[in-house]
Scaffold this motif. Structure first.
Motif, mmCIF file in Angstrom:
data_model
loop_
_atom_site.group_PDB
_atom_site.id
_atom_site.type_symbol
_atom_site.label_atom_id
_atom_site.label_comp_id
_atom_site.label_asym_id
_atom_site.label_seq_id
_atom_site.Cartn_x
_atom_site.Cartn_y
_atom_site.Cartn_z
ATOM 1 N N GLU C 8 0.828 -1.203 0.000
ATOM 2 C CA GLU C 8 0.000 0.000 0.000
ATOM 3 C C GLU C 8 0.862 1.252 0.000
ATOM 4 O O GLU C 8 1.993 1.256 0.474
ATOM 5 C CB GLU C 8 -0.955 -0.015 1.196
ATOM 6 C CG GLU C 8 -0.264 -0.291 2.522
ATOM 7 C CD GLU C 8 -1.208 -0.245 3.697
ATOM 8 O OE1 GLU C 8 -2.392 -0.596 3.537
ATOM 9 O OE2 GLU C 8 -0.765 0.158 4.789
ATOM 10 N N GLN C 133 -6.094 -0.690 -2.946
ATOM 11 C CA GLN C 133 -4.952 0.127 -3.309
ATOM 12 C C GLN C 133 -4.408 -0.239 -4.682
ATOM 13 O O GLN C 133 -4.696 -1.323 -5.209
ATOM 14 C CB GLN C 133 -3.846 -0.093 -2.270
ATOM 15 C CG GLN C 133 -4.176 0.476 -0.910
ATOM 16 C CD GLN C 133 -3.407 1.757 -0.635
ATOM 17 O OE1 GLN C 133 -2.475 2.113 -1.360
ATOM 18 N NE2 GLN C 133 -3.782 2.464 0.415
ATOM 19 N N PRO C 135 -0.736 0.813 -5.381
ATOM 20 C CA PRO C 135 0.364 1.700 -4.986
ATOM 21 C C PRO C 135 1.338 2.041 -6.105
ATOM 22 O O PRO C 135 1.901 3.143 -6.104
ATOM 23 C CB PRO C 135 1.061 0.925 -3.859
ATOM 24 C CG PRO C 135 0.590 -0.473 -3.958
ATOM 25 C CD PRO C 135 -0.761 -0.425 -4.586
ATOM 26 N N SER C 171 -5.477 7.921 -3.923
ATOM 27 C CA SER C 171 -4.120 7.540 -3.521
ATOM 28 C C SER C 171 -3.161 8.704 -3.644
ATOM 29 O O SER C 171 -2.291 8.910 -2.790
ATOM 30 C CB SER C 171 -3.599 6.396 -4.410
ATOM 31 O OG SER C 171 -4.293 5.216 -4.142
#
Lengths: 309, 309, 309
Positions: C8, C133, C135, C171
């Motif tokens: 993440e 997520q 990332p 994000s």
């Protein structure tokens, strides 16, 4: 004789098996470092007529660990779709022009043998039909016993689950039957017990075996517990404790023994067992890479049979 | 001029064709040994909007024989699915950032030309729609005639089957039409005969041709028999012996002649023919690798046009 | 600490981010030439439980640019189909024996964290579920701002479109929130505005932000316009000009500013914008390769954290 097609377990003699296993041991550092042997110009075609991601990944990884490259289809029947109607023979001849080895997974028994007959390059059978063979799985199972127990001579193996239909246990019984002092324990519900053809084969080769209905009766005397799934109707939650292993039962398994499973498992092995050093099923998966690397090298090099000595 | 996009057969002049074929001949030892030229840092993206495992395998094998790597999708429309709705232009721009060449198979005519217009890297057309082009197939067919018969000048080619819709025979007629002394025999049922556009083109270029309804009438005087499938409604078992070749008919084919087929075949060539040295269709498949390697090298190196001399 | 799993965005501290970006810059010549570092013996498994050709191609290209090889499935659920019923844990343990890194795309939130817990090799999250997520997407967005604007300190970013559900903008807000002097402009219809969790997070970190309903109100004062798609019901042709950018509007964007988009776009950016040097969305795609190469190298080498100095 140079190793060419790999079609069925029966084609391997005991000296051939030992040579392959020696070569598989040598693959260990190659797998770790990669590329000590140069097969970077080799192309292996994976011609799968049905999906088998697990088997495909294992072969692909073995080719790549040797530095080679792969051509992959899991829809090989698109070569021979209704619209095109191409025969397996033509497909194999064409793909043989694109590659150096063909690994074939066919949905019909005999598919690999059929392919081997016309292929311009060596063919490896990666499973052909429900009643067919999967010789590289049999080799890796056998190699795992050899590697973990150190010897095949006199080994005591319990096979548990759906023995009637399980391709892996049937093939393994075949290979183990080549060794007279082996002892086999067939643990299954009556309607899923090992079939007559294997029983006859073992009788003929004078291999000792026994029929059991509960793993708990034999776990304390075996070297290997080879677990498999029961049939699909019994898969929904219910687990018959006669064909099931958990930490409790593991207490009765000898220290030097191992638990194997061809994977995927359902609930016949409790996840508690995973951390026990005797749980060999993930190492078994890893051994599959080594054995497949050894087979590929044997074919590429044509170096192993007849043995130099 | 350096070779950049490969979109349609017409883009190749006769000197260009001869250069590519010379390069294809040079690829023979590269294919056998691998890796004499270093393209190991090259990535070729195969962007297929429809399945074509045969064409895909041929391109992948060509890239790998040169040491390169491939990015592959046979579901390229997932880039531009309903939910996402991405345009072909955007997809090509993105994939051009991931690769050094894009090989595109599109389901609509003009798809490859469209891609070539916006792509940051060279585009190769691997077939675009039923009425579109498949220039690398045309090149490999032409290369096979050149390699097997040794000359194109004065060559006599019978094209057999569904000439009206067959993309390969139409493209080949186009390429052969660049050579005046070539003779073409179009063998097809009336409703599947070569269409007016090709006929006009050949008349315009003063290329000799004849219309036939039975292969048996011409087989004894040609250098090449190029077989293709008949239309799908005639595919179910019935084979019209006028458009069919077996060992019997092969007796009338001159010794130096060859039988070609783009594959997959159905029953228009009997399997008895396979063992005859004049059966060139599997060699034709293999030539596809060499021609595609030559195209890739021409693009990577940018070395071929203008020729040094 | 050596970089192991990438699960993440929150796991990256500011110094870690800067190290990764420095490494990403160093990947530029590696991408062009290939092979200056030798990862040719590395295998990266791409275990995708849902299709994402774009993300898959980006990771594959990054691995190949480093010389490595890939094992790919976009049908990873075939490991755990109804018939087999294998758990994610078992699949990851098996695939970890075939590869050196697992890149996982899961359809459920938390899938990657779950995999990381049992995997014998490092796991990279390539997206897990709608609320989960992604990332590496966040890192490449952040890297693009860093690379194009030269600094993160004091940067002014407008986020436009469906902010409520957009995983990328959420994000990115998270990562930018680590820098106090950043200014954020949330431009969306009321029902698609940034959600409370992000708002609270920014308030807590004292990051300045404003809520807007029209891009035209803020375009003249920002450094970055980060465009995203609106929700699907508004996708059919109609474009609300408040959340849309064309050449007309571009006149108001400062010269040093950039336009970003995670792609695929629909019609929220007019194709007229593409040729403007401030259109950064295709460069953003390319930066994804560099960032992913940097992550892979960090994991393979274990070289980056703790930093040597």
């Amino acid at each position: 004789m140079k190793l060419n097609h790999v079609v069925e377990s029966q084609q391997f003699t005991v000296p051939m098996l030992m040579d392959i296993f020696k070569l598989a041991d040598e693959m260990e550092p190659v797998m770790a470092r990669g590329g000590t042997r140069d097969y970077s110009n080799k192309i292996v075609a994976l011609l799968f007529y049905e999906h088998s991601t697990r088997t495909r990944f294992s072969f692909e990884s073995a080719v790549m660990r040797l530095g080679g490259k792969v051509l992959v289809t899991e829809n090989a029947n698109q070569f021979s779709s209704f619209m095109h109607g191409e025969s397996l023979e033509d497909t194999v001849r064409v793909v043989g022009n694109y590659s150096d080895i063909i690994v074939i997974r066919h949905n019909e028994m005999g598919g690999a043998a059929h392919a081997a007959k016309v292929s311009p390059v060596p063919v490896i059978n990666a499973g052909d039909g429900k009643g067919g063979q999967h010789p590289t799985q049999a080799l890796l199972d056998f190699y795992t016993i050899h590697r973990e127990i150190k010897t095949i001579d006199g080994v005591k193996v319990a096979m548990v689950g759906n023995l009637a239909e399980g391709r892996t246990v049937r093939s393994l019984a075949y290979l183990l039957g080549k060794f007279e002092r082996v002892k086999l324990y067939f643990v299954a519900p009556t309607h899923l017990q090992m079939k007559g053809d294997i029983i006859e084969y073992l009788n003929h080769h004078k291999v000792w075996f026994t029929i059991e209905e509960d793993l708990r009766n034999v776990i304390n005397e075996v070297d290997v517990v080879y677990m498999t799934r029961l049939e699909s109707t019994e898969r929904e939650g219910r687990t018959d404790s006669s064909f099931f292993i958990d930490r409790e039962l593991l207490r009765f398994l000898p220290n030097r023994a191992i638990v194997m499973h061809p994977l995927p498992r359902q609930n016949e092995i409790s996840s508690e067992v995973d951390s026990d050093p005797r749980a060999a099923y993930f190492r078994q998966t890893r051994n599959g890479i080594l054995v497949r690397m050894a087979l590929l090298v044997s074919i590429f090099d044509g170096c192993c049979w007849p043995r130099a000595d």
